[in-house]
Write a protein that holds these residues in place. Sequence first.
Motif, PDB file in Angstrom:
ATOM      1  N   SER A 128       0.822  -1.215   0.000  1.00 11.98           N
ATOM      2  CA  SER A 128       0.000   0.000   0.000  1.00 11.98           C
ATOM      3  C   SER A 128       0.855   1.264   0.000  1.00 11.98           C
TER       4      SER A 128
ATOM      5  N   GLU B  28       0.852   4.075  -3.304  1.00 15.69           N
ATOM      6  CA  GLU B  28       0.512   5.497  -3.116  1.00 15.69           C
ATOM      7  C   GLU B  28       1.716   6.388  -3.411  1.00 15.69           C
TER       8      GLU B  28
ATOM      9  N   SER C 117      -8.346   6.841  -3.830  1.00 17.36           N
ATOM     10  CA  SER C 117      -9.213   5.806  -4.407  1.00 17.36           C
ATOM     11  C   SER C 117      -8.408   4.869  -5.318  1.00 17.36           C
TER      12      SER C 117
ATOM     13  N   GLN D 161      -6.418   2.463  -3.172  1.00 16.95           N
ATOM     14  CA  GLN D 161      -7.228   1.364  -2.646  1.00 16.95           C
ATOM     15  C   GLN D 161      -7.543   0.345  -3.738  1.00 16.95           C
ATOM     16  N   ASN D 162      -7.828   0.822  -4.947  1.00 16.04           N
ATOM     17  CA  ASN D 162      -8.081  -0.095  -6.063  1.00 16.04           C
ATOM     18  C   ASN D 162      -6.850  -0.949  -6.363  1.00 16.04           C
TER      19      ASN D 162
ATOM     20  N   LEU E 101      -4.579  -1.891  -4.191  1.00 21.37           N
ATOM     21  CA  LEU E 101      -4.487  -2.924  -3.148  1.00 21.37           C
ATOM     22  C   LEU E 101      -5.469  -4.058  -3.417  1.00 21.37           C
ATOM     23  N   ASP E 102      -6.660  -3.711  -3.893  1.00 20.02           N
ATOM     24  CA  ASP E 102      -7.664  -4.731  -4.216  1.00 20.02           C
ATOM     25  C   ASP E 102      -7.162  -5.663  -5.311  1.00 20.02           C
TER      26      ASP E 102
END
Length: 319
Positions: free
Chosen positions: A172, A176, A193, A196-197, A199-200
Amino acid sequence: MEICKDCGGIGTIRIEDSSGIKVCEECGLIYDQIQLSEGIEYNNNAFNNGRFICGEGPQYKTPSGAHWFENYAKNEVKKQCKLLCSHVQMNDLMTGMIENKVGQYMQNKWSSGKKRDLVICSCIYLVAREENYPLTLLDISRATRYNVFLIGAMYSKVKRELGVDLEDLDHSIYIEKTLRRLNLKIDEGQLLSLGQNGLDIIDLVKENVVPGRKPSILIGAVVLILCQMNEIKVDAKAIAEELSVAKVSLINRKNELREYLVQIGKTILPFAQLISKSNIMKYIPDIVRHFQLIKQLEQKQVEERSFEEARPRNIMKYI
């Protein structure tokens, strides 16, 4: 001719004029010996016990060899720690933690020069990993001008000898960080956002896609996919240069991830027949949502089984 007991170098041991100590030029190991200056006679009889005797001038007491050497070595290591930590912008608290790690590793084997600096660099990375500070081996290499592979090898050695057990790399902070350094024309909300995407996506593929020797290639491939998903203009060359990886390797990794995402999509989505390599980018959010739902259902089933197994024992307590 002396042989270094650490690296085995022949004729590599020299005496520093300023400090009078022996140092191996090859590996940097410091020897706990004090070399007397030329022209000074050492008299160790009862009357002049423990003094240097010169023909003229004042008399000097001998320094306590081991004690003097240890203080000298520690001070030199501390100075170099502060210098190298300033290059990578570590705060005072983390610098203190790094000094402690270096001290733990270098007990009874103080060294100088290149070897000492590699130990410090490896401890910088070790503390950064422990504190989830966004600093890579490549960042340390760039700042200190030491080879990244030498730092990595020393890091493995230091971590093993100190008995440090670290969790898997936290992607993460690096996703970023890479997005911020690319100076994309997006606001803070969009950037978070995207992070986070990213990481998904990594959570989706991590069980079957190995990060490899350079995890930065995987990070770059995910960032490239994120930008293409959201129609953000960015050149693969810019990402490759930021992460110091080959553009070809980055694109190959992205294609590998894309093929894997197509396989997952055709397995878990109800409209699998619509998915192909050419349109996979627009279906990635759907794949991620379905994957997360499946994980939640599996977790719920595990919890229910655990509850069913525990319930008879819980009832028997009250009988």
